[in-house]
Design a protein around this motif. Sequence first.
Motif, PDB file in Angstrom:
ATOM      1  N   TYR A   1       0.809  -1.213   0.000  1.00 29.91           N
ATOM      2  CA  TYR A   1       0.000   0.000   0.000  1.00 29.91           C
ATOM      3  C   TYR A   1       0.843   1.265   0.000  1.00 29.91           C
ATOM      4  N   ASP A   2       2.144   1.166   0.337  1.00 29.17           N
ATOM      5  CA  ASP A   2       2.948   2.377   0.470  1.00 29.17           C
ATOM      6  C   ASP A   2       3.345   2.989  -0.865  1.00 29.17           C
ATOM      7  N   GLY A   3       3.142   2.276  -1.967  1.00 32.05           N
ATOM      8  CA  GLY A   3       3.420   2.827  -3.294  1.00 32.05           C
ATOM      9  C   GLY A   3       4.866   2.825  -3.711  1.00 32.05           C
ATOM     10  N   VAL A   4       5.764   2.243  -2.897  1.00 35.30           N
ATOM     11  CA  VAL A   4       7.181   2.241  -3.266  1.00 35.30           C
ATOM     12  C   VAL A   4       7.828   0.870  -3.099  1.00 35.30           C
ATOM     13  N   SER A   5       7.080  -0.135  -2.633  1.00 41.97           N
ATOM     14  CA  SER A   5       7.704  -1.425  -2.355  1.00 41.97           C
ATOM     15  C   SER A   5       6.753  -2.567  -2.666  1.00 41.97           C
ATOM     16  N   VAL A   6       7.322  -3.763  -2.717  1.00 45.88           N
ATOM     17  CA  VAL A   6       6.532  -4.987  -2.853  1.00 45.88           C
ATOM     18  C   VAL A   6       6.945  -5.941  -1.737  1.00 45.88           C
ATOM     19  N   LEU A   7       5.989  -6.739  -1.296  1.00 49.50           N
ATOM     20  CA  LEU A   7       6.251  -7.795  -0.331  1.00 49.50           C
ATOM     21  C   LEU A   7       6.357  -9.117  -1.074  1.00 49.50           C
TER      22      LEU A   7
ATOM     23  N   MET B   1      -4.949 -17.189  -1.144  1.00 52.57           N
ATOM     24  CA  MET B   1      -6.258 -16.759  -0.664  1.00 52.57           C
ATOM     25  C   MET B   1      -6.481 -15.349  -1.199  1.00 52.57           C
ATOM     26  N   ARG B   2      -7.723 -14.980  -1.324  1.00 50.36           N
ATOM     27  CA  ARG B   2      -8.047 -13.650  -1.836  1.00 50.36           C
ATOM     28  C   ARG B   2      -9.307 -13.162  -1.149  1.00 50.36           C
ATOM     29  N   GLU B   3      -9.256 -11.974  -0.563  1.00 55.12           N
ATOM     30  CA  GLU B   3     -10.443 -11.383   0.044  1.00 55.12           C
ATOM     31  C   GLU B   3     -11.253 -10.673  -1.031  1.00 55.12           C
ATOM     32  N   HIS B   4     -12.593 -10.850  -0.960  1.00 53.58           N
ATOM     33  CA  HIS B   4     -13.464 -10.202  -1.940  1.00 53.58           C
ATOM     34  C   HIS B   4     -14.864 -10.058  -1.361  1.00 53.58           C
TER      35      HIS B   4
ATOM     36  N   LEU C   1      -2.548 -16.369   7.515  1.00 54.01           N
ATOM     37  CA  LEU C   1      -2.211 -15.344   8.494  1.00 54.01           C
ATOM     38  C   LEU C   1      -2.574 -13.980   7.940  1.00 54.01           C
ATOM     39  N   LYS C   2      -2.817 -13.051   8.864  1.00 51.26           N
ATOM     40  CA  LYS C   2      -2.950 -11.642   8.498  1.00 51.26           C
ATOM     41  C   LYS C   2      -1.851 -10.872   9.221  1.00 51.26           C
ATOM     42  N   PHE C   3      -1.127 -10.019   8.469  1.00 47.16           N
ATOM     43  CA  PHE C   3      -0.056  -9.229   9.098  1.00 47.16           C
ATOM     44  C   PHE C   3      -0.109  -7.801   8.566  1.00 47.16           C
ATOM     45  N   ASN C   4       0.551  -6.901   9.279  1.00 47.18           N
ATOM     46  CA  ASN C   4       0.531  -5.498   8.891  1.00 47.18           C
ATOM     47  C   ASN C   4       1.853  -5.090   8.249  1.00 47.18           C
ATOM     48  N   GLU C   5       1.967  -3.799   7.925  1.00 44.63           N
ATOM     49  CA  GLU C   5       3.161  -3.293   7.236  1.00 44.63           C
ATOM     50  C   GLU C   5       4.437  -3.510   8.040  1.00 44.63           C
ATOM     51  N   GLN C   6       4.328  -3.530   9.351  1.00 47.28           N
ATOM     52  CA  GLN C   6       5.504  -3.693  10.205  1.00 47.28           C
ATOM     53  C   GLN C   6       5.878  -5.158  10.410  1.00 47.28           C
ATOM     54  N   GLY C   7       5.102  -6.073   9.880  1.00 54.37           N
ATOM     55  CA  GLY C   7       5.405  -7.486  10.033  1.00 54.37           C
ATOM     56  C   GLY C   7       4.792  -8.105  11.263  1.00 54.37           C
TER      57      GLY C   7
ATOM     58  N   GLY D   1      -6.272  -2.640   5.013  1.00 60.43           N
ATOM     59  CA  GLY D   1      -4.939  -2.078   4.835  1.00 60.43           C
ATOM     60  C   GLY D   1      -3.819  -3.015   5.235  1.00 60.43           C
ATOM     61  N   ASN D   2      -4.161  -4.216   5.643  1.00 57.44           N
ATOM     62  CA  ASN D   2      -3.149  -5.204   5.995  1.00 57.44           C
ATOM     63  C   ASN D   2      -3.012  -6.227   4.858  1.00 57.44           C
ATOM     64  N   TYR D   3      -2.413  -7.389   5.180  1.00 60.73           N
ATOM     65  CA  TYR D   3      -2.115  -8.365   4.128  1.00 60.73           C
ATOM     66  C   TYR D   3      -2.442  -9.780   4.591  1.00 60.73           C
TER      67      TYR D   3
END
Length: 703
Positions: free
Chosen positions: A543-549, A664-667, A638-644, A591-593
């Motif tokens: 979501y930060d627009g500059v990176s990929v996980l 998995m995909r949320e929809h 699992l669900k995790f946030n930007e900070q891990g 906003g998480n993953y």
Amino acid sequence: MSLTDTFVRLRYRLLPDHVFGEILTKKWVDSAIPFFALVLMIAIFGPIVPRFFEFGTLSILSGELAELGLVVLGLAVVMISGGIDLSVGSTYALAVTAALYGMNVLGLSLPAGLALTLAVGAACGAVNGFLVGVLRMRAFLTTLVTLIIGRSIFDIVFPKISTDIVMNAPNSPAYDVLGMGHLAGLPVSFWGMAAIALALHVVLSRGRYGWRLLAVGGARRSAHNAGIHVRRTVFSAYVLCSVLVALGGFLFAARIGSAASDIGAGLELQALTATVLGGISLGGGRGSVAKALMGTVFVLILSSALLALAIPGPVNQLLLGLVLVAAVFLDVRWVKNRHKLLRAVYISPTFAKLPEAIPTDSGVMQPNDRLRAAEPIGLGIMDGAEDVIFDRDDNLYTGSRDGDIVRWFAPDYTRHEIFAHTGGAPQGMTFDAEGNMAVCVGGMGLYQVTPGGEVRLLTAETNRSWTSVADDSVMKLADDCDILPDGRIIFSEATVRFEMHDWYADALESRGNGRLIIYDPRTKATCTVLGDLVFPNGVCTSYDGVSVLFAESWGCRINRYYYAGPKKGRMERVIEGLPGYPDNINRASDGNYWLALMGARTPALDLALEMPGFRRRMARRVSQDAWLMPNLNTGCVLKFNEQGEILESYWDLGGTRHPMITSMREHRGALYLCGIFNNRMGRLALPQADQSWCGVDTYWGAK
């Protein structure tokens, strides 16, 4: 890390055993034995044969090389197609007779005499081709019979015309230049043979006809099933062989100007020795022009050296026979055992010490049965769905083991259709701003599927590593992708050393054979941005627009790669010590993953990763079904946030609904689950989630 661990780690990093295995995969390895045999023979005979290295000697040998080389090239064509021609000696004798009679007695011009000679050769080849290729008679016995018949015809005809041949001379300056002329110190005939060899090399290695010859020689039934006219191909191989043999005979007639009654006798032994020694497989489907010429040079030098040392002819033939026996032995043993040798040395584990796993005995990671509430979709219909994705019309897309991308129609996802056929195993999928689907296809590369279902190749190659022995430019296992805000596609390739069906071997190595790649649709350029990754998998634009996980499955960790911003080009750890093997990562509505764990870590494999010698012995001595490998029977989300930080976990402890989860995909208020080994998908309601959220909109905005 202890001193012992440090030593083991350095030993397997600084002495990469996998290099030897990669060398064995190279095509030129087949030529190594004849090459070193040729070098050894030159080293032996060079000092003891008078004037061996003088230019005059090399000039004479090059003229003989032109004649014998064409015969060997012709025999190589037949052997590559899976046959053999023992009649080359009699064909050669008839061709020499035709050339001498046409040029000396009939006084033909060079083109007419050459046409007559080649016609005789083509006729001999057509007889062999019809009997072997069309009537499907045994090549060995058939050509042995035509050898006897051809020699008998020569013995009947030659005495009747030999006097006329000797008493007359050709009246063609061009014919004299072909036989006696030199260019740059070497015979004209040699340059002609070199041009023909180069053309034949292009045909065999780059032309459709060459590929058909190799296919027919490798597996005739498979070649027939692929649409190749096997009988016609075999017939043409015998005709081409005899034409090349006849051309060699024409060069011999031009150089010598006469012939003896034993012309061509024993030539089949020389030619067969040269082809087999050069690495042309007796079983067919393997060989090249370079190998045939190396074998030719070996036989020619050996025969000439023995002659210069006054070794009797019978001894010369005996030595050639012994060399042929040795060459056949090496060929049979190499073909039979190369795969075993390669398998024994190719897998080369390294030292890999995983960090302690995040505890699962308490907190958010504690196992539960939350996934058991998931409703099944496509039960018994789906097979091999590695990823799941939705379009803006709420239709669901998955891959299948058959190479199809299946579209399931909203709202209940009971109706489905084949949306596209990729020809490989569809892995990760994503949509661009125009509604085109980018999909990674295992073993094939990165593809695009248009809204109308048209499949297009985007890229199957990237830049080759400077330090790689094997060519790692061709993609073997592209497995997940996502699209950056500027339209570029970033995707992971899990391993550059193993095919999709050998994924467990990469787990055994844990060497770092994967990479992260970016494809730019505007420039069509493909570039590797990160290498030495341990089975990189799920890729998700953050979501930060500059990176990929992205995940490293066998490393049990999540990383962040910056494609823009102040940290551009850098990689950071986000999560380490996961209790399982991470797979796909996708965005969540809050906003998480979301992260899929396709299996749980086991203490035995964790310990074995610190023992590369043990894993190597296991790969060599134990059958594959008994290897230690990742446990893929207990999945988790699992669900995790930007900070891990891990926020939630979803398990199916008994494996009754979803034993393995790869994505998995949320929809729209639900979480959809899939696993490449499962026969279903799952839909888990998320009451607290945004019921109108669509993942595609978070990339390109709502329509």
